[in-house]
Design an enzyme around this catalytic site. Structure first.
Site, short mmCIF file in Angstrom:
data_model
loop_
_atom_site.label_atom_id
_atom_site.label_comp_id
_atom_site.label_asym_id
_atom_site.label_seq_id
_atom_site.Cartn_x
_atom_site.Cartn_y
_atom_site.Cartn_z
N LYS A 112 1.07 -1.31 -0.13
CA LYS A 112 -0.19 0.43 -0.10
C LYS A 112 1.30 1.06 -0.02
O LYS A 112 0.54 2.23 -0.26
CB LYS A 112 -0.89 -0.12 1.36
N LYS A 195 -7.60 -8.26 -8.61
CA LYS A 195 -8.80 -8.51 -7.54
C LYS A 195 -9.97 -7.23 -8.23
O LYS A 195 -9.32 -6.14 -7.74
CB LYS A 195 -8.47 -8.30 -6.67
N LYS A 198 -12.94 -1.95 -4.10
CA LYS A 198 -14.06 -1.12 -3.39
C LYS A 198 -12.48 0.39 -3.87
O LYS A 198 -12.58 1.25 -4.40
CB LYS A 198 -13.76 -0.63 -2.38
P1 ATP Z 1 -10.40 -2.37 -0.31
O1 ATP Z 1 -9.40 -1.61 -1.46
O2 ATP Z 1 -10.43 -0.87 0.48
O3 ATP Z 1 -9.22 -2.32 0.61
P2 ATP Z 1 -11.21 -4.21 -0.41
O4 ATP Z 1 -12.64 -3.94 -1.92
O5 ATP Z 1 -10.45 -5.25 -0.63
O6 ATP Z 1 -11.22 -2.87 -0.80
P3 ATP Z 1 -12.26 -4.72 2.17
O7 ATP Z 1 -12.23 -3.66 3.04
O8 ATP Z 1 -10.12 -5.01 2.14
O9 ATP Z 1 -12.18 -4.51 0.40
O10 ATP Z 1 -11.75 -6.57 2.44
C1 ATP Z 1 -13.09 -7.08 2.62
C2 ATP Z 1 -13.80 -8.15 2.45
O11 ATP Z 1 -14.21 -8.50 1.16
C3 ATP Z 1 -12.74 -9.40 3.06
O12 ATP Z 1 -13.01 -10.87 4.01
C4 ATP Z 1 -12.00 -9.15 2.31
O13 ATP Z 1 -11.08 -10.65 1.79
C5 ATP Z 1 -13.41 -9.28 0.47
N1 ATP Z 1 -12.72 -9.02 -0.42
C6 ATP Z 1 -12.07 -7.51 -1.24
N2 ATP Z 1 -11.85 -7.70 -2.64
C7 ATP Z 1 -12.57 -9.51 -2.84
C8 ATP Z 1 -12.57 -9.83 -4.37
N3 ATP Z 1 -12.58 -9.32 -5.06
N4 ATP Z 1 -13.20 -11.15 -4.12
C9 ATP Z 1 -13.66 -12.38 -3.15
N5 ATP Z 1 -13.51 -11.94 -1.63
C10 ATP Z 1 -12.59 -10.08 -1.66
MG MG Z 2 -8.39 -4.98 0.71
#
Ligand code: ATP
Ligand code: MG
Length: 332
Positions: A112, A195, A198
């Protein structure tokens, strides 16, 4: 029932189907067999710059989507991290038993901070895994369902709990790691090598839970595939098509192999049409319920307040054990 803890950052105005498939669906199903605690981790979110008004709105929306996706705030505990002070307080104590080198080995910080460089990254981002350890340990959680990317942080949590106990006497419960199954990972529709995320900047590649039907159909129909023209599951050679199959498998509850058979001799257009329809049907009630909850902020605030009180009762008891163990003078 075994205690479970999990959470998500309010880092966008909506969650996406990756969060749904990889976290919310499992959370929903695990509620029946666990004493589940789910958190919207806003203290974690501010480890990178946030706009205050936007953070507040995103926090509310994230909580609404947890509920809309089936987290039951009467049965499970669903709260906002900053409502429970013990998180920041236990994190401080854990900071003091974490080695600098140990923290520096966490790969998420390296990833990050790689973009802007360590000089623009905050110390909060550096100590993020220690706050995460506090989240888990406050609730004596034994089960922590997370994705593979979080394994290192849960290992750190286990190390810190064990270290605390050996230094100060048995105080904290050492949690087990439960990595959610690999098939649950969803990739960006426009860039199936990375992946869905968000904070990813891919307007057409992310299907948000709050997208309307038209937007969902458009994104899925324009998903990147390949030129082979055969529907088969091969994440290395055919990441785009495989991602669509994974999504369809999750929302319909059908094995990927059976889906591949059912599309024999058909073009990608047929696959995309089926995925679009299934996702639209799956997300419509979730979107509607989320919007209803957001239309009634008083009710959402009431639920979050009751749940924060329930969470505080558990967390404060753990923090009291910790403060006593390290030798803090009781306030009286
Ligand atoms: P950020 O970009 O802010 O890190 P994120 O989409 O990666 O957001 P997180 O808040 O980091 O989401 O993760 C929330 C949950 O969603 C975690 O349990 C993570 O493993 C799951 N998750 C996030 N992205 C994915 C994805 N693309 N596929 C499956 N599970 C996901
Ligand atoms: Mg994440």
């Amino acid at each position: 029932l075994p205690r479970l803890f999990s959470g998500m950052q309010p880092s966008a105005a909506s969650l996406h189907i990756g969060n749904y498939a990889g976290a919310l669906l499992q959370w929903r199903d695990m509620q029946a067999s666990h004493d589940a605690v789910f958190c919207v981790v806003d203290l974690h979110a501010i480890t990178v710059p946030q706009d205050p008004a936007e953070l507040r709105e995103r926090t509310r929306r994230t909580a609404a989507q947890y509920i809309a996706a089936g987290i039951d705030p009467e049965h499970s505990t669903l709260f906002v991290q900053s409502h429970v002070r013990a998180h920041a307080e236990l994190a401080w104590v854990l900071n003091t038993i974490t080695g600098y080198g140990e923290a520096a080995r966490m790969t998420q910080f390296k990833d990050k901070s790689a973009r802007g460089g360590v000089d623009t990254a905050s110390v909060g981002l550096f100590t993020y895994p220690i706050l995460q350890a506090a989240d888990i340990l406050l609730y004596d959680a034994v089960v922590v369902p997370v994705g593979e990317d979080q394994r290192q942080h849960i290992e750190l949590t286990r190390d810190l709990a064990a270290r605390f106990n050996s230094r100060f006497g048995d105080t904290l419960v050492v949690p087990e790691v439960r990595i959610l199954k690999e098939t649950a990972k969803i990739y960006d529709l426009q860039n199936p090598g990375s992946k869905m995320s968000k904070s990813g900047e891919s307007p057409q590649g992310i299907v948000w839970l709050l997208d309307d039907d038209k937007a969902i159909v458009k994104k899925i129909k324009s998903a990147v595939t390949d030129s082979e023209g055969v529907v088969r599951f091969d994440p290395v050679e055919k990441p785009g098509v495989s991602n669509l199959l994974t999504i369809l498998s999750i929302v319909t509850g059908t094995e990927v192999d059976a889906l591949v058979d059912s599309f024999a001799g058909q073009q990608y257009g047929a696959l995309k049409g089926a995925v679009a329809e299934a996702v639209v049907e799956e997300l419509r009630p979730i979107r509607q319920r989320s919007l209803e909850l957001l239309d009634d902020p008083g009710e959402l605030d009431r639920l979050l307040k009751i749940n924060a009180e329930r969470a505080s009762a558990i967390a404060d008891a753990t923090l009291a054990r910790v403060y006593d163990a390290v030798g803090f003078l009781p306030r009286g």
